[in-house]
Design a protein around this motif. Structure first.
Motif, PDB file in Angstrom:
ATOM      1  N   ALA A  49       0.834  -1.204   0.000  1.00 25.52           N
ATOM      2  CA  ALA A  49       0.000   0.000   0.000  1.00 25.52           C
ATOM      3  C   ALA A  49       0.870   1.255   0.000  1.00 25.52           C
ATOM      4  O   ALA A  49       0.586   2.228  -0.712  1.00 25.52           O
ATOM      5  N   GLY A  50       1.938   1.226   0.803  1.00 26.40           N
ATOM      6  CA  GLY A  50       2.852   2.362   0.823  1.00 26.40           C
ATOM      7  C   GLY A  50       3.511   2.587  -0.521  1.00 26.40           C
ATOM      8  O   GLY A  50       3.697   3.736  -0.956  1.00 26.40           O
ATOM      9  N   SER A  80       4.132   5.744  -5.320  1.00 30.23           N
ATOM     10  CA  SER A  80       4.277   5.761  -6.774  1.00 30.23           C
ATOM     11  C   SER A  80       3.312   6.745  -7.428  1.00 30.23           C
ATOM     12  O   SER A  80       3.640   7.377  -8.434  1.00 30.23           O
ATOM     13  N   ARG A  81       2.112   6.895  -6.867  1.00 29.91           N
ATOM     14  CA  ARG A  81       1.135   7.814  -7.446  1.00 29.91           C
ATOM     15  C   ARG A  81       1.514   9.273  -7.231  1.00 29.91           C
ATOM     16  O   ARG A  81       1.096  10.150  -7.997  1.00 29.91           O
ATOM     17  N   ALA A  98       6.741  11.800  -9.630  1.00 32.09           N
ATOM     18  CA  ALA A  98       6.706  12.005 -11.082  1.00 32.09           C
ATOM     19  C   ALA A  98       7.298  10.815 -11.832  1.00 32.09           C
ATOM     20  O   ALA A  98       6.755  10.364 -12.841  1.00 32.09           O
ATOM     21  N   GLN A  99       8.449  10.300 -11.349  1.00 29.98           N
ATOM     22  CA  GLN A  99       9.103   9.160 -11.987  1.00 29.98           C
ATOM     23  C   GLN A  99       9.305   8.062 -10.948  1.00 29.98           C
ATOM     24  O   GLN A  99      10.395   7.896 -10.402  1.00 29.98           O
ATOM     25  N   PRO A 100       8.272   7.279 -10.639  1.00 24.44           N
ATOM     26  CA  PRO A 100       8.386   6.274  -9.582  1.00 24.44           C
ATOM     27  C   PRO A 100       9.134   5.033 -10.040  1.00 24.44           C
ATOM     28  O   PRO A 100       9.240   4.755 -11.233  1.00 24.44           O
ATOM     29  N   VAL A 137       2.811   2.693 -11.159  1.00 25.72           N
ATOM     30  CA  VAL A 137       1.466   2.120 -11.090  1.00 25.72           C
ATOM     31  C   VAL A 137       0.514   2.849 -12.026  1.00 25.72           C
ATOM     32  O   VAL A 137      -0.486   2.279 -12.467  1.00 25.72           O
ATOM     33  N   ARG A 138       0.823   4.105 -12.339  1.00 27.07           N
ATOM     34  CA  ARG A 138      -0.014   4.832 -13.296  1.00 27.07           C
ATOM     35  C   ARG A 138       0.091   4.218 -14.684  1.00 27.07           C
ATOM     36  O   ARG A 138      -0.903   4.106 -15.405  1.00 27.07           O
ATOM     37  N   MET A 139       1.316   3.821 -15.076  1.00 24.66           N
ATOM     38  CA  MET A 139       1.502   3.159 -16.368  1.00 24.66           C
ATOM     39  C   MET A 139       0.738   1.842 -16.398  1.00 24.66           C
ATOM     40  O   MET A 139       0.079   1.513 -17.397  1.00 24.66           O
TER      41      MET A 139
END
Length: 464
Positions: free
Chosen positions: A253-254, A259-260, A263-265, A269-271
């Motif tokens: 969860a962390g 990641s959200r 900007a560059q995790p 997870v956005r991808m």
């Protein structure tokens, strides 16, 4: 004199993905799978030399898989940012250093550290190679290099299958140190070929400041903690360490929240959320590779413990599978659609599971060898189809990261396979344990086959 009418759409040029270009990339792709599997036949002499238990030597396997799961997307991101050829060469240098140190390491803890070094180094080869292919194809305006990527997959698949046998030969002839030392000449030789045959990166490398900006150290820490706590739980299912499960959920969860916001995790997870096709490809690969690793490790254990074959004999029995797996990697490139290679590979694994149900400790070697051949396509053809799917479904600027995440899914599948083997085998591999394993894998195979038939995300290209 008339001339043919010109096509309204210009023909795409074919890039020269010839032997000189592909060879060093294909050779590099063998380093991770061969180092992952060679250790299997060397665990007993290592344990004897260091007076270590099975659980202690098990970290030689878990350490590399855990490190690779973390390092693959990291090295992929570095390849995207700083140039794939540079990252590839740096990775090969680290592999050579690890091989040199491993050949003289006097302690088990030191060997685990060497395996971590190997996990980092070997993780740079595959995403860098995929990025090199993509840059060259886009630069010359050609179609995806299906055959070249098939060769890339074939090299990795062949080494994954014959690694235990090769490790047994090296260990019996030169001692267990040889499975580390062999990396030195191999990595240095590939470095020479890369210098000679692979074109330099087009753009200059970024500076140290950009490196610190782009490498998500908190994300790496959260992902590592998540995998480590999950692995502690999964590897002890017979006597569960329950606290590890909620701890892994908390770290997961962390990781998602972090990641959200970044900007560059490290794990984008956005991808994964916006690219459903790519996420489904990773899930399919993780499940199928779990089955593959169950065969690579679990079937070999059954051959030696229950069927009574020696290490070399077990390697010879599975050798036809490795040959067919390598050939099926190239066969997967001949299909215009990637759905059919997926279905053929999964269907073959289902037949293989049915064959395992018929085996026992009195079955002759040639019948055992025929039965296990059905698991060749899941190693070869399936790997090539997955590679092609990632190539098509990921954005051009994310291909290195996407290729790294593909391998991460593979290593999570390997960890899950280790857990499943411990659950169905118990203290040692038996006929009954092998049949339980076949039933579990067979059910998973049927579910995977049906879901792949109706999967609408297959072949869906990424939005540019």
């Amino acid at each position: 004199m008339t001339t043919p009418l010109a096509s309204s759409r210009p023909a795409k040029r074919q890039a020269p993905f010839g032997f000189r270009f592909v060879a060093p990339l294909a050779l590099g792709s063998t380093l991770n799978p061969i180092n992952s599997t060679m250790i299997a036949t060397a665990l007993v002499p290592i344990a004897a030399d260091f007076h270590a238990s099975v659980a202690e030597t098990g970290w030689l396997i878990a350490g590399l898989y855990l490190t690779s799961a973390v390092a693959q997307p990291t090295m992929g991101r570095l390849a995207d940012l700083f140039g794939p050829r540079r990252v590839y060469l740096a990775s090969l240098l680290l592999i050579a250093l690890a091989g040199l140190v491993g050949g003289i390491m006097p302690s088990l803890g030191g060997l685990v550290a060497v395996r971590v070094m190997l996990g980092i180094g070997t993780s740079g080869a595959y995403p860098s190679a995929m990025r090199i292919f993509r840059v060259r194809a886009d630069k010359l305006g050609c179609e995806p290099p299906a055959t070249a990527m098939g060769v890339l997959s074939m090299g990795g698949t062949a080494m994954l299958a014959i690694g235990p046998f090769l490790g047994g030969v090296l260990t019996s002839a030169f001692g267990w140190h040889a499975i580390f030392a062999v990396n030195v000449p191999f990595a240095l030789g590939i470095m020479v070929l890369v210098f000679l045959w692979v074109p330099k990166d087009d753009r200059p490398a970024e500076g140290l400041g950009r490196l610190l900006e782009e490498v998500d150290l908190p994300g790496i820490g959260l992902f590592t903690a998540f995998l480590l706590s999950l692995m502690i739980f999964l590897l002890n299912l017979n006597h569960p360490i329950w606290i590890a499960l909620p701890v892994s959920v908390i770290f997961c969860a962390g990781l998602i929240l972090h990641s959200r916001r970044r900007a560059q995790p490290f794990i984008d997870v956005r991808m994964l959320a916006r690219n459903r096709a790519l996420s489904v490809t990773y899930l399919r690969a993780g499940i199928m590779l779990m089955m593959v690793y169950c065969i690579l490790y679990g079937f070999a254990q059954w051959l030696e413990s229950a069927a009574g074959f020696s290490e070399k004999e077990a390697g010879l029995i599975t050798m036809p599978m490795s040959i067919v797996a390598a050939l099926s990697s190239l066969a997967g490139t001949r299909n215009s659609s990637i759905r059919m290679p997926f279905l053929m590979s999964i269907g073959s694994s289902i037949i293989g599971c049915a064959c395992l149900l018929l085996l026992n400790n009195s079955t002759t070697a040639w019948l055992i060898s025929i039965a296990v051949i059905f698991f060749a396509a899941p190693q070869g053809m399936f790997a090539t189809a997955t590679q092609t799917a990632v190539y098509m479904q990921a954005r051009a600027e994310e291909i290195g990261t996407a290729a790294g995440l593909q391998r991460t899914a593979q290593y999570i599948g390997a960890i899950a396979a280790t857990s499943l083997l411990g659950l169905v085998y118990g203290q040692s591999a038996t006929d009954q344990g092998l049949h339980r394993l076949a039933l579990v894998m067979g059910v998973l195979g049927v579910v995977l086959f049906v879901s792949t038939i109706f999967d609408r995300t297959i072949s869906r290209p990424a939005k540019r």
